[in-house]
Write a protein that holds these residues in place. Structure first.
Motif, PDB file in Angstrom:
ATOM      1  N   LYS A 243       0.839  -1.152   0.046  1.00 33.99           N
ATOM      2  CA  LYS A 243       0.049  -0.135   0.083  1.00 33.99           C
ATOM      3  C   LYS A 243       0.840   1.150   0.031  1.00 33.99           C
ATOM      4  O   LYS A 243       1.661   1.426   0.935  1.00 33.99           O
ATOM      5  CB  LYS A 243      -1.091   0.112   1.288  1.00 33.99           C
ATOM      6  CG  LYS A 243      -1.936   1.000   1.039  1.00 33.99           C
ATOM      7  CD  LYS A 243      -3.036   0.929   2.312  1.00 33.99           C
ATOM      8  CE  LYS A 243      -4.276   1.940   2.094  1.00 33.99           C
ATOM      9  NZ  LYS A 243      -5.182   1.475   3.405  1.00 33.99           N
TER      10      LYS A 243
ATOM     11  N   GLU B   9       1.197   4.547   0.956  1.00 35.03           N
ATOM     12  CA  GLU B   9       0.853   5.794   1.407  1.00 35.03           C
ATOM     13  C   GLU B   9       1.963   7.009   1.689  1.00 35.03           C
ATOM     14  O   GLU B   9       2.908   6.656   1.182  1.00 35.03           O
ATOM     15  CB  GLU B   9       0.144   5.310   3.048  1.00 35.03           C
ATOM     16  CG  GLU B   9      -1.080   4.600   2.733  1.00 35.03           C
ATOM     17  CD  GLU B   9      -1.516   3.968   4.323  1.00 35.03           C
ATOM     18  OE1 GLU B   9      -0.627   4.145   5.276  1.00 35.03           O
ATOM     19  OE2 GLU B   9      -2.825   3.600   4.568  1.00 35.03           O
ATOM     20  N   ALA B  10       1.674   8.015   2.496  1.00 32.12           N
ATOM     21  CA  ALA B  10       2.680   8.928   2.355  1.00 32.12           C
ATOM     22  C   ALA B  10       4.050   8.343   2.987  1.00 32.12           C
ATOM     23  O   ALA B  10       4.987   8.766   2.232  1.00 32.12           O
ATOM     24  CB  ALA B  10       2.189  10.332   3.024  1.00 32.12           C
ATOM     25  N   SER B  11       3.867   7.691   3.898  1.00 31.01           N
ATOM     26  CA  SER B  11       4.997   7.050   4.593  1.00 31.01           C
ATOM     27  C   SER B  11       5.971   6.217   3.788  1.00 31.01           C
ATOM     28  O   SER B  11       7.242   6.193   3.698  1.00 31.01           O
ATOM     29  CB  SER B  11       4.632   6.362   5.718  1.00 31.01           C
ATOM     30  OG  SER B  11       3.874   5.200   5.394  1.00 31.01           O
ATOM     31  N   THR B  12       5.368   5.567   2.936  1.00 34.10           N
ATOM     32  CA  THR B  12       6.059   4.829   1.805  1.00 34.10           C
ATOM     33  C   THR B  12       6.433   5.626   0.439  1.00 34.10           C
ATOM     34  O   THR B  12       7.442   5.246  -0.262  1.00 34.10           O
ATOM     35  CB  THR B  12       5.406   3.601   1.387  1.00 34.10           C
ATOM     36  OG1 THR B  12       3.848   3.918   1.006  1.00 34.10           O
ATOM     37  CG2 THR B  12       5.367   2.685   2.824  1.00 34.10           C
TER      38      THR B  12
ATOM     39  N   ALA C 238      -3.703  13.088  -3.567  1.00 28.89           N
ATOM     40  CA  ALA C 238      -3.547  11.823  -3.205  1.00 28.89           C
ATOM     41  C   ALA C 238      -1.935  11.417  -3.100  1.00 28.89           C
ATOM     42  O   ALA C 238      -1.090  12.047  -3.998  1.00 28.89           O
ATOM     43  CB  ALA C 238      -4.272  10.721  -3.825  1.00 28.89           C
ATOM     44  N   PRO C 239      -1.331  10.791  -2.446  1.00 31.96           N
ATOM     45  CA  PRO C 239       0.075  10.395  -2.185  1.00 31.96           C
ATOM     46  C   PRO C 239       0.555  10.013  -3.648  1.00 31.96           C
ATOM     47  O   PRO C 239       1.642  10.142  -4.038  1.00 31.96           O
ATOM     48  CB  PRO C 239       0.305   9.432  -1.063  1.00 31.96           C
ATOM     49  CG  PRO C 239      -0.667   9.763  -0.071  1.00 31.96           C
ATOM     50  CD  PRO C 239      -1.935  10.077  -1.033  1.00 31.96           C
TER      51      PRO C 239
ATOM     52  N   HIS D 224      -3.135   4.840 -10.271  1.00 29.21           N
ATOM     53  CA  HIS D 224      -4.142   6.310  -9.995  1.00 29.21           C
ATOM     54  C   HIS D 224      -4.323   7.012 -11.464  1.00 29.21           C
ATOM     55  O   HIS D 224      -5.350   7.583 -11.466  1.00 29.21           O
ATOM     56  CB  HIS D 224      -2.994   7.109  -9.432  1.00 29.21           C
ATOM     57  CG  HIS D 224      -3.349   8.406  -9.025  1.00 29.21           C
ATOM     58  ND1 HIS D 224      -4.122   8.698  -7.792  1.00 29.21           N
ATOM     59  CD2 HIS D 224      -3.270   9.636  -9.802  1.00 29.21           C
ATOM     60  CE1 HIS D 224      -4.583  10.014  -8.069  1.00 29.21           C
ATOM     61  NE2 HIS D 224      -4.177  10.606  -8.954  1.00 29.21           N
TER      62      HIS D 224
END
Length: 212
Positions: A2, A4-7, A107-108, A143
């Motif tokens: 997934k 997300e911002a952290s990845t 979105a990230p 996306h």
């Protein structure tokens, strides 16, 4: 996986650093070569990347209001703001912005789209080959596949097609099959020209000529 911002941010930071490295010894004439992004030179795309790297959510909203939500006009203003007379100065600004985590309200995955698509906008006309993390590229493709071309996505271009990434085994959509590396599918879905040998399958010609 997934995204997300952290990845996303470590991938974006790595891509920015790789691009700076790729362009460090570029000869002066190469900066004015047309990129894959319509009407923008290689130097213009780099300036755009600097601008977006330095744009926060609040500043983006402020800019949209001032430009009366003219995205193309705002992009042009951003390029003019960040593009230096000496391309190496623009590159130095990109170097300084590598680890920033500012972003417009989006979105990230849009940060992945920007890093990969604009990276190819620059590299392909210059003949610079690059490898990208396939799973992250596929997330960017997913996306783009659900985002309208009005918002610089590729939904209308890939409608009725099944995109199969040969380097990940993942696929998107239902319809006529198109096969290729995730990055080639992403570039084509984003409205850029792709070498006809890069995509295969009965839907390849349709995607290659889709330029709304």
């Amino acid at each position: 996986m997934k995204f997300e911002a952290s990845t996303v941010w470590p991938i974006v930071h790595a891509e920015r650093a790789r691009l700076v490295c790729d362009l460090r010894d570029l000869p002066p004439h190469a900066w004015s070569i047309a990129s894959l992004c319509a009407d923008w030179t290689v130097h213009d795309v780099l300036a755009h990347l600097v601008d977006t790297a330095m744009t926060s959510r609040i500043s983006f909203i402020r800019r949209m209001v001032l430009s009366r939500f003219d995205f193309d006009g705002d992009n042009a203003s951003g390029i003019a703001r960040r593009r230096r007379a000496d391309p190496q100065a623009t590159l130095a600004a990109m170097q300084a912005a590598i680890n920033l985590t500012l972003t417009p309200p989006a979105a990230p995955a849009t940060r992945l789209v920007e890093a990969f698509v604009h990276g190819e906008d620059i590299r392909r006309p210059l003949g610079i080959a690059a490898g990208y993390p396939p799973d992250a590229v596929f997330a960017a493709l997913a996306h783009q596949a659900k985002t309208s071309t009005t918002w610089h996505g590729g939904r209308e271009r890939v409608a009725g097609l099944r995109l199969v990434a040969t380097d990940t085994g993942a696929e998107i959509g239902d319809g006529i099959e198109v096969r290729g590396r995730a990055v080639d599918l992403l570039v084509a879905a984003s409205g850029r020209a792709v070498d006809g040998e890069a995509l295969h399958g009965p839907g390849a010609s349709r995607l290659l000529t889709a330029r709304p």
